[in-house]
Design an enzyme around this catalytic site. Sequence first.
Site, PDB file in Angstrom:
ATOM      1  N   ASP A 120       7.237   3.343   5.888  1.00  0.00           N
ATOM      2  CA  ASP A 120       6.998   2.629   4.916  1.00  0.00           C
ATOM      3  C   ASP A 120       7.283   3.607   3.630  1.00  0.00           C
ATOM      4  OD1 ASP A 120       6.648   0.854   6.793  1.00  0.00           O
ATOM      5  OD2 ASP A 120       4.856  -0.011   5.973  1.00  0.00           O
ATOM      6  N   SER A 155       0.801  -1.103   0.207  1.00  0.00           N
ATOM      7  CA  SER A 155       0.018  -0.131   0.002  1.00  0.00           C
ATOM      8  C   SER A 155       1.046   1.324   0.113  1.00  0.00           C
ATOM      9  CB  SER A 155      -0.805   0.019   1.063  1.00  0.00           C
ATOM     10  OG  SER A 155      -0.640   0.598   2.365  1.00  0.00           O
ATOM     11  N   ALA A 172       3.914   1.427  -1.215  1.00  0.00           N
ATOM     12  CA  ALA A 172       4.515   1.423  -2.776  1.00  0.00           C
ATOM     13  C   ALA A 172       3.418   2.138  -3.678  1.00  0.00           C
ATOM     14  CB  ALA A 172       5.023   0.201  -3.136  1.00  0.00           C
TER      15      ALA A 172
HETATM   16  C1  MEV Z   1       3.821  -1.343   9.050  1.00  0.00           C
HETATM   17  O1  MEV Z   1       4.569  -1.530   8.031  1.00  0.00           O
HETATM   18  C2  MEV Z   1       4.742  -0.720  10.191  1.00  0.00           C
HETATM   19  C3  MEV Z   1       4.259  -0.331  11.530  1.00  0.00           C
HETATM   20  O2  MEV Z   1       5.307  -0.071  12.222  1.00  0.00           O
HETATM   21  C4  MEV Z   1       3.313   0.788  11.330  1.00  0.00           C
HETATM   22  C5  MEV Z   1       3.934   2.087  10.862  1.00  0.00           C
HETATM   23  O3  MEV Z   1       5.038   2.200  10.957  1.00  0.00           O
HETATM   24  O4  MEV Z   1       3.030   3.120  10.401  1.00  0.00           O
HETATM   25  C6  MEV Z   1       3.365  -1.558  12.240  1.00  0.00           C
END
Ligand code: MEV
Length: 315
Positions: free
Chosen positions: A149, A107, A109
């Site tokens: 992310d 999501s 990306a």
């Molecule tokens: C999700 O890929 C990573 C989490 O740490 C949430 C975030 O960092 O926004 C769970």
Amino acid sequence: MKTKASAPGKVILFGEHFVVYGVKAILCAIDKRITVTAEDIPERKISIKSNIGELEYPTSRPTSEIKSPLKPFYYLANKMLEKHKQHQGIKIVVESEIPTGVGLGSSSACCVAAAAAITRLFEKNSKEQILELAIEAEKTIFENTSGADCTVCTFGGLIEYDKENGFTQIDSKSGFHLVIANSNIEHSTDTVVASVKQFKNKNEEIFAEMCKKESELINRAMRGLKQNDLETLGKCMHDNQEFLERIGISNQKLRDMVKVAENTSFGAKITGAGGGGCIIALTDESNLERAMSELREKKYECFSVKIDFKGLDTF
Ligand code: MEV
């Protein structure tokens, strides 16, 4: 006019969940990508075609009315049409090599590649501006995102990230390979992050102590990365997995997968939100094939990835 952009998926090597509360995390972009094509069309509508479904709405709908995981695309397209006072529409096509809903950044990306492709129909932006828009779009489906992310999907490579100071690229010559095993249990990041918040609210002191220990672990992992010390990195993964178990984002299948992977790799852990999704195992040339074949023998779906150094690519 037609524009195209692509962005890589990601794994979180260390620090998921704790990063939401200000702890540093270490992430790595992977060589699996999402490509978004955007095209202006004469009809006043926004249409989206992707492997997770299709969406078509007239322009100028409030985003809150859109109930779909494709909402970020609509948000970005509508925002650009309104900003540039355009009375036409946009057609968006998404092609993905990243499995969805399993913690590999599909999501994020999507948000990054969509922000780049859609804005390019109207204006030129830097990677920093695209990132800002991508995070804004991601917040329409996941309000509490740490932004980690989208950042790694934009800039690629290996990064350390914290909410306050943003990111720094890690200059590492690490020759590791990552094996990703998929539990095929889909998760909603939003729901799992909310469950960790509940854990934190019920266990304030314990959680604060865990954040401190996680920070120390990240510092050890940083040293391990700089020295290409896979034994240390593997041990850090093992310890990080214990924290993830304690905050309640694991389950029996993930535990079994980690155990199998730990027999052959330097270390293994859940990556991303957990509650389902994927685990990663750290290997090098000496144990890569063995790690994959042991996981496959136990009927776990797995594949190996390399670091993507390119990040967002617009063409
Ligand atoms: C999700 O890929 C990573 C989490 O740490 C949430 C975030 O960092 O926004 C769970």
